[in-house]
Write a protein that holds these residues in place. Structure first.
Motif, PDB file in Angstrom:
ATOM      1  N   LEU A  66      37.368  35.668  33.514  1.00 37.59           N
ATOM      2  CA  LEU A  66      38.514  35.259  34.331  1.00 37.59           C
ATOM      3  C   LEU A  66      39.524  34.524  33.453  1.00 37.59           C
ATOM      4  CD1 LEU A  66      39.624  35.156  37.258  1.00 37.59           C
ATOM      5  CD2 LEU A  66      38.522  32.929  37.486  1.00 37.59           C
ATOM      6  N   ASN A 103      45.628  35.644  39.297  1.00 36.83           N
ATOM      7  CA  ASN A 103      45.340  35.147  37.954  1.00 36.83           C
ATOM      8  C   ASN A 103      45.930  36.090  36.910  1.00 36.83           C
ATOM      9  OD1 ASN A 103      43.583  32.782  38.561  1.00 36.83           O
ATOM     10  ND2 ASN A 103      42.323  34.342  39.527  1.00 36.83           N
ATOM     11  N   LYS A 134      42.700  32.381  33.489  1.00 30.77           N
ATOM     12  CA  LYS A 134      43.471  31.554  34.410  1.00 30.77           C
ATOM     13  C   LYS A 134      44.618  30.869  33.684  1.00 30.77           C
ATOM     14  CE  LYS A 134      40.187  28.866  35.919  1.00 30.77           C
ATOM     15  NZ  LYS A 134      39.462  27.913  36.783  1.00 30.77           N
ATOM     16  N   CYS A 152      41.342  39.489  35.148  1.00 27.06           N
ATOM     17  CA  CYS A 152      39.967  39.385  35.636  1.00 27.06           C
ATOM     18  C   CYS A 152      39.231  40.675  35.290  1.00 27.06           C
ATOM     19  CB  CYS A 152      39.946  39.142  37.146  1.00 27.06           C
ATOM     20  SG  CYS A 152      38.285  38.954  37.830  1.00 27.06           S
ATOM     21  N   ALA A 192      34.815  31.697  37.698  1.00 22.16           N
ATOM     22  CA  ALA A 192      34.056  32.928  37.471  1.00 22.16           C
ATOM     23  C   ALA A 192      32.738  32.934  38.238  1.00 22.16           C
ATOM     24  CB  ALA A 192      33.800  33.097  35.972  1.00 22.16           C
ATOM     25  N   ASN A 247      41.628  38.496  43.194  1.00 23.95           N
ATOM     26  CA  ASN A 247      41.961  37.628  42.064  1.00 23.95           C
ATOM     27  C   ASN A 247      43.151  38.138  41.262  1.00 23.95           C
ATOM     28  OD1 ASN A 247      39.540  35.674  42.086  1.00 23.95           O
ATOM     29  ND2 ASN A 247      38.572  37.669  42.203  1.00 23.95           N
TER      30      ASN A 247
END
Length: 203
Positions: free
Chosen positions: A196, A140, A198, A143, A109, A137
């Motif tokens: 974020l 992922n 992940k 986000c 992040a 992104n």
């Protein structure tokens, strides 16, 4: 308004780790805590132009500092200033300082926030900045980027945010990163927040 909790603090010891690794007795705790905060401020002040992912501070008989860097080229920039920096740090706790650089290529992040700040300072459109970073992104699980303040010089402050994927704030087992920072512009301070989501095996 609901009361919010920092997602990193919410997941400590489950999916996140401590970045301050030291132990002391109660009478010395306040002193060590002040030193920890002061060391981090000195690092941020000296390495302002470098994108540091994490800062680990380990205090025992020696003071060990681990700096996580995304780009190897950034180390060449600060190589000449390391002796002065180590001397400055050693005067705080009066311990020998071991400085380690760890090259971490996993996006987090803070890296996204660093890119957003650079684009804001280049006076790019706020909506365009958010859209470009979200597209970068999209691999992922999720986000979210939020920028607040006097965006593009308008008189009334507002928030601009966008989300791709999902951000499960209340599920502790998921690997969720959060970072917030501020940047000074011609029209005032803008606040930037990054969430974020992940994969669980990524650090």
């Amino acid at each position: 308004m609901g009361k919010k909790i920092n997602p990193i603090l919410f997941r400590l010891k489950k999916n996140t780790v401590y970045h301050s690794l030291w132990y002391t007795f109660k009478k010395n705790f306040c002193y060590y805590l002040k030193c920890d905060i002061l060391i981090r401020e000195i690092i941020r002040r000296n390495f302002l132009f470098i994108n540091l992912s994490y800062i680990d501070i380990i205090i025992s008989n020696k003071l060990t500092i681990n700096l996580y860097i995304n780009n190897v080229d950034q180390f060449n920039i600060i190589e000449n200033y390391l002796d002065v920096f180590v001397f400055q740090i050693s005067k705080i706790l009066k311990k020998n300082v071991i400085l380690n650089f760890v090259f971490n290529h996993v996006l987090n992040a803070k890296n996204i926030a660093y890119n957003v700040v650079n684009q804001i300072l280049n006076k790019n459109s706020i909506k365009k900045i958010i859209k470009e970073e979200l597209l970068k992104n999209r691999k992922n699980f999720g986000c979210k980027i939020q920028i607040s303040g006097r965006l593009e010089g308008v008189d009334i402050a507002r928030k601009e945010w966008s989300l791709i994927g999902r951000i499960p704030l209340h599920t502790i087992k998921y690997n969720l990163e959060y970072y917030q920072c501020e940047t000074l512009t011609q029209y005032g301070i803008l606040g930037i927040k990054i969430w974020l989501f992940k994969k669980n095996n990524e650090k």
